[in-house]
Design a protein around this motif. Sequence first.
Motif, PDB file in Angstrom:
ATOM      1  N   LEU A  83     -12.451 -45.039   4.620  1.00  0.00           N
ATOM      2  CA  LEU A  83     -12.269 -46.776   4.174  1.00  0.00           C
ATOM      3  C   LEU A  83     -11.000 -46.932   4.915  1.00  0.00           C
ATOM      4  O   LEU A  83     -10.815 -48.242   5.391  1.00  0.00           O
ATOM      5  N   ALA A  84      -9.800 -46.560   3.249  1.00  0.00           N
ATOM      6  CA  ALA A  84      -8.586 -47.138   3.877  1.00  0.00           C
ATOM      7  C   ALA A  84      -8.474 -47.195   5.697  1.00  0.00           C
ATOM      8  O   ALA A  84      -7.266 -47.262   6.270  1.00  0.00           O
ATOM      9  N   GLY A  85      -8.739 -45.944   6.375  1.00  0.00           N
ATOM     10  CA  GLY A  85      -8.411 -45.724   7.832  1.00  0.00           C
ATOM     11  C   GLY A  85      -8.858 -46.593   8.951  1.00  0.00           C
ATOM     12  O   GLY A  85      -9.652 -46.281   9.929  1.00  0.00           O
ATOM     13  N   VAL A  89      -5.796 -52.340   5.112  1.00  0.00           N
ATOM     14  CA  VAL A  89      -4.888 -53.766   4.844  1.00  0.00           C
ATOM     15  C   VAL A  89      -4.907 -54.050   3.361  1.00  0.00           C
ATOM     16  O   VAL A  89      -5.616 -52.796   2.411  1.00  0.00           O
ATOM     17  N   SER A  90      -4.290 -54.768   3.354  1.00  0.00           N
ATOM     18  CA  SER A  90      -3.558 -54.878   1.672  1.00  0.00           C
ATOM     19  C   SER A  90      -4.742 -55.260   0.151  1.00  0.00           C
ATOM     20  O   SER A  90      -4.091 -54.084  -0.368  1.00  0.00           O
ATOM     21  N   GLY A  91      -6.251 -55.387   0.694  1.00  0.00           N
ATOM     22  CA  GLY A  91      -7.160 -55.607  -0.112  1.00  0.00           C
ATOM     23  C   GLY A  91      -7.681 -54.357  -0.978  1.00  0.00           C
ATOM     24  O   GLY A  91      -8.254 -54.469  -2.452  1.00  0.00           O
ATOM     25  N   SER A  92      -7.353 -53.645  -0.567  1.00  0.00           N
ATOM     26  CA  SER A  92      -7.832 -51.974  -0.439  1.00  0.00           C
ATOM     27  C   SER A  92      -9.316 -51.679  -1.222  1.00  0.00           C
ATOM     28  O   SER A  92      -9.869 -52.421  -0.683  1.00  0.00           O
ATOM     29  N   SER A  93      -9.994 -51.755  -2.438  1.00  0.00           N
ATOM     30  CA  SER A  93     -11.478 -51.631  -2.593  1.00  0.00           C
ATOM     31  C   SER A  93     -12.010 -52.893  -2.281  1.00  0.00           C
ATOM     32  O   SER A  93     -12.914 -53.091  -1.868  1.00  0.00           O
ATOM     33  N   TYR A  94     -11.245 -53.838  -2.688  1.00  0.00           N
ATOM     34  CA  TYR A  94     -11.511 -55.178  -2.813  1.00  0.00           C
ATOM     35  C   TYR A  94     -12.441 -55.463  -1.258  1.00  0.00           C
ATOM     36  O   TYR A  94     -13.649 -55.932  -1.192  1.00  0.00           O
ATOM     37  N   SER A  95     -10.870 -55.676  -0.258  1.00  0.00           N
ATOM     38  CA  SER A  95     -11.166 -55.578   0.773  1.00  0.00           C
ATOM     39  C   SER A  95     -12.154 -54.980   1.487  1.00  0.00           C
ATOM     40  O   SER A  95     -13.636 -55.178   2.665  1.00  0.00           O
ATOM     41  N   TYR A  96     -12.464 -53.662   0.812  1.00  0.00           N
ATOM     42  CA  TYR A  96     -14.004 -52.440   1.616  1.00  0.00           C
ATOM     43  C   TYR A  96     -15.096 -53.872   0.889  1.00  0.00           C
ATOM     44  O   TYR A  96     -15.817 -53.735   1.987  1.00  0.00           O
ATOM     45  N   CYS A 112     -11.693 -55.943 -10.841  1.00  0.00           N
ATOM     46  CA  CYS A 112     -11.506 -54.962 -11.674  1.00  0.00           C
ATOM     47  C   CYS A 112     -10.747 -54.592 -11.670  1.00  0.00           C
ATOM     48  O   CYS A 112      -9.744 -53.574 -11.743  1.00  0.00           O
ATOM     49  N   LEU A 113      -9.436 -54.621  -9.852  1.00  0.00           N
ATOM     50  CA  LEU A 113      -8.633 -54.395  -9.385  1.00  0.00           C
ATOM     51  C   LEU A 113      -7.601 -55.298 -11.003  1.00  0.00           C
ATOM     52  O   LEU A 113      -6.827 -54.283 -10.486  1.00  0.00           O
ATOM     53  N   MET A 114      -7.778 -56.134 -10.687  1.00  0.00           N
ATOM     54  CA  MET A 114      -6.489 -56.643 -11.614  1.00  0.00           C
ATOM     55  C   MET A 114      -7.238 -56.407 -13.543  1.00  0.00           C
ATOM     56  O   MET A 114      -5.649 -56.052 -13.735  1.00  0.00           O
ATOM     57  N   LEU A 115      -7.580 -55.354 -13.684  1.00  0.00           N
ATOM     58  CA  LEU A 115      -7.853 -55.054 -15.082  1.00  0.00           C
ATOM     59  C   LEU A 115      -7.115 -53.613 -14.798  1.00  0.00           C
ATOM     60  O   LEU A 115      -5.786 -53.391 -15.208  1.00  0.00           O
ATOM     61  N   ILE A 394     -17.845 -48.614  -6.695  1.00  0.00           N
ATOM     62  CA  ILE A 394     -17.773 -49.490  -5.243  1.00  0.00           C
ATOM     63  C   ILE A 394     -17.515 -48.770  -4.272  1.00  0.00           C
ATOM     64  O   ILE A 394     -18.222 -48.784  -2.875  1.00  0.00           O
ATOM     65  N   VAL A 395     -16.639 -48.535  -4.046  1.00  0.00           N
ATOM     66  CA  VAL A 395     -15.861 -47.601  -2.708  1.00  0.00           C
ATOM     67  C   VAL A 395     -17.058 -46.850  -2.000  1.00  0.00           C
ATOM     68  O   VAL A 395     -17.075 -46.649  -0.737  1.00  0.00           O
ATOM     69  N   ASN A 396     -17.799 -45.484  -2.778  1.00  0.00           N
ATOM     70  CA  ASN A 396     -18.342 -44.906  -2.445  1.00  0.00           C
ATOM     71  C   ASN A 396     -20.047 -45.710  -1.895  1.00  0.00           C
ATOM     72  O   ASN A 396     -19.794 -45.282  -1.387  1.00  0.00           O
ATOM     73  N   VAL A 397     -20.450 -46.884  -2.312  1.00  0.00           N
ATOM     74  CA  VAL A 397     -21.071 -46.637  -1.886  1.00  0.00           C
ATOM     75  C   VAL A 397     -21.309 -47.650  -0.710  1.00  0.00           C
ATOM     76  O   VAL A 397     -21.332 -47.511   0.342  1.00  0.00           O
ATOM     77  N   GLY A 398     -19.887 -47.969  -0.776  1.00  0.00           N
ATOM     78  CA  GLY A 398     -19.022 -48.859   0.340  1.00  0.00           C
ATOM     79  C   GLY A 398     -18.889 -48.242   1.874  1.00  0.00           C
ATOM     80  O   GLY A 398     -19.141 -48.329   3.068  1.00  0.00           O
ATOM     81  N   VAL A 399     -18.501 -46.755   1.799  1.00  0.00           N
ATOM     82  CA  VAL A 399     -18.131 -45.716   2.493  1.00  0.00           C
ATOM     83  C   VAL A 399     -20.256 -45.936   3.148  1.00  0.00           C
ATOM     84  O   VAL A 399     -20.276 -45.474   4.095  1.00  0.00           O
ATOM     85  N   LEU A 400     -21.150 -45.253   2.406  1.00  0.00           N
ATOM     86  CA  LEU A 400     -21.926 -45.483   3.027  1.00  0.00           C
ATOM     87  C   LEU A 400     -23.009 -46.211   3.362  1.00  0.00           C
ATOM     88  O   LEU A 400     -23.686 -46.171   4.627  1.00  0.00           O
ATOM     89  N   VAL A 401     -22.017 -47.669   3.326  1.00  0.00           N
ATOM     90  CA  VAL A 401     -23.307 -48.916   3.949  1.00  0.00           C
ATOM     91  C   VAL A 401     -22.351 -49.157   5.109  1.00  0.00           C
ATOM     92  O   VAL A 401     -22.970 -49.001   6.355  1.00  0.00           O
ATOM     93  N   LEU A 402     -21.414 -48.617   4.560  1.00  0.00           N
ATOM     94  CA  LEU A 402     -20.310 -49.238   6.448  1.00  0.00           C
ATOM     95  C   LEU A 402     -21.029 -47.709   7.161  1.00  0.00           C
ATOM     96  O   LEU A 402     -20.944 -48.871   8.532  1.00  0.00           O
TER      97      LEU A 402
END
Length: 470
Positions: A83-85, A89-96, A112-115, A394-402
Amino acid sequence: MTLARRLLRTKPTERIVAEGGRGELRRTMSLWQLTLFSVGATLGTGIFVILGQAVPKAGPAVVLAFALAAVTALFSALSYAELAGTIPVSGSSYSYAYATLGELVAWVCGWCLMLEYAVSVAAVAVGWGEYLNAFLRSLSGFELPEAITRSPGQEGGVVNVTGIVIVLLATWLLLYGASESATANAVFVLVKVAVLVFFCVVAFTAFSSRNLAPFAPMGVAGITAAASQVFFSYIGFDAASTAGEEARNPRRDLPLAILLSLVLVTVVYMLVAVAAVGALPWTDFDSRSTEASLSHIADLASGATWPGLVVSFGAVISIASVVLTTIYGQTRILFAMSRDGLIPRVFQRVNPRRQVPVANTLIVAAFVSVLAGLVPLGQLAEATSIGTLFAFAIVNVGVLVLRRRSPELPRGFRTPLFPVTPVLGAILCVVVMAGLARVTWLAFGLWMLAGLVCYFLYGYGHSRLNAEVR
């Protein structure tokens, strides 16, 4: 548009990438600097601060606990790399999450990232005073009073002033600029790697195979419990992904930086863990006084005090590096959330000369300073782990969706063995989360509830994406 559709509306990937390419932040970071940024955010936290708390839970099998945590992190790191590739952008997993699962999920991920970032900074800053005292004690016999090196709730603690000081020093460096911060971090990382190698050399001189028996006195349950705790030591490998708008060649360098940093950190952790439990019987590890455990082991192994002095110095530098890079990551995620309108615009303002978000950095520093000064380490570490694991899932699920929704997108890296890798990544995150204490889950639930309240009171009404369909 219905409420449900608004909440789950995704932001087009092309738009996210275009907004990140406007040049608000300066592109100065090379692959080497990005890798060291992730290493700087990761290496040191678990070994210097958490190892002593994990050994009593798993015994010598704490080595396997580190391995389990590393495998869990690896699956998620592969998803982060893809997802980074794809969305540099700067948002990391939030943007993904915004590109794949919708605004509400993106908000939850950002919350969650704030935490993860803010609290992990505070957690390692809490331990900095202990190592600073160990260093001063070995150097001159002088040490700072417990009232200013420990948090309330710890014996003798009033306000952890040393934790606040290291946060303020890191903030001062960050305000100079991203390139200057990356250079300072590179020096910090090289120093702490050298010190950890030195520790291994010293500890292996006192290595005894008898200290490894029984290897797993607490069984599988102990290993799992320790892995849940030491997973905290792998938090930070994703730090490079927050520099997506300051990397020179983000599509190529971000995935490589994430994976290279995780490999390097895992090798060092495993070596240090083996050296530590081989040099000192696991029953001699005191979970109540763990912040300076490596320097203590170095002294015992050598029969002298100067090795502990070297290790304590390395910890002082190591934790400074973690604080620096993690505050950086936090500010860039808040920058992306502010650009989307989900948090106030003050977090998006960039100083035109330095090209850094000054107000954003100062606000984060103030919040982290309060946590570092007033909250004990153990509670912070586990609270950070659960927030991080949720974001990783969430990032792992995001890869599947994208992959399913937009297979044609240019990708700088593709996760191998798809879809097995991201599926296992998500499952392992849930397994490690299950090993955390009930009080941690309660704290996480309250944090999520507070986050939803904030979203519906401010984020939903100010969302720039939702404003387009009114």
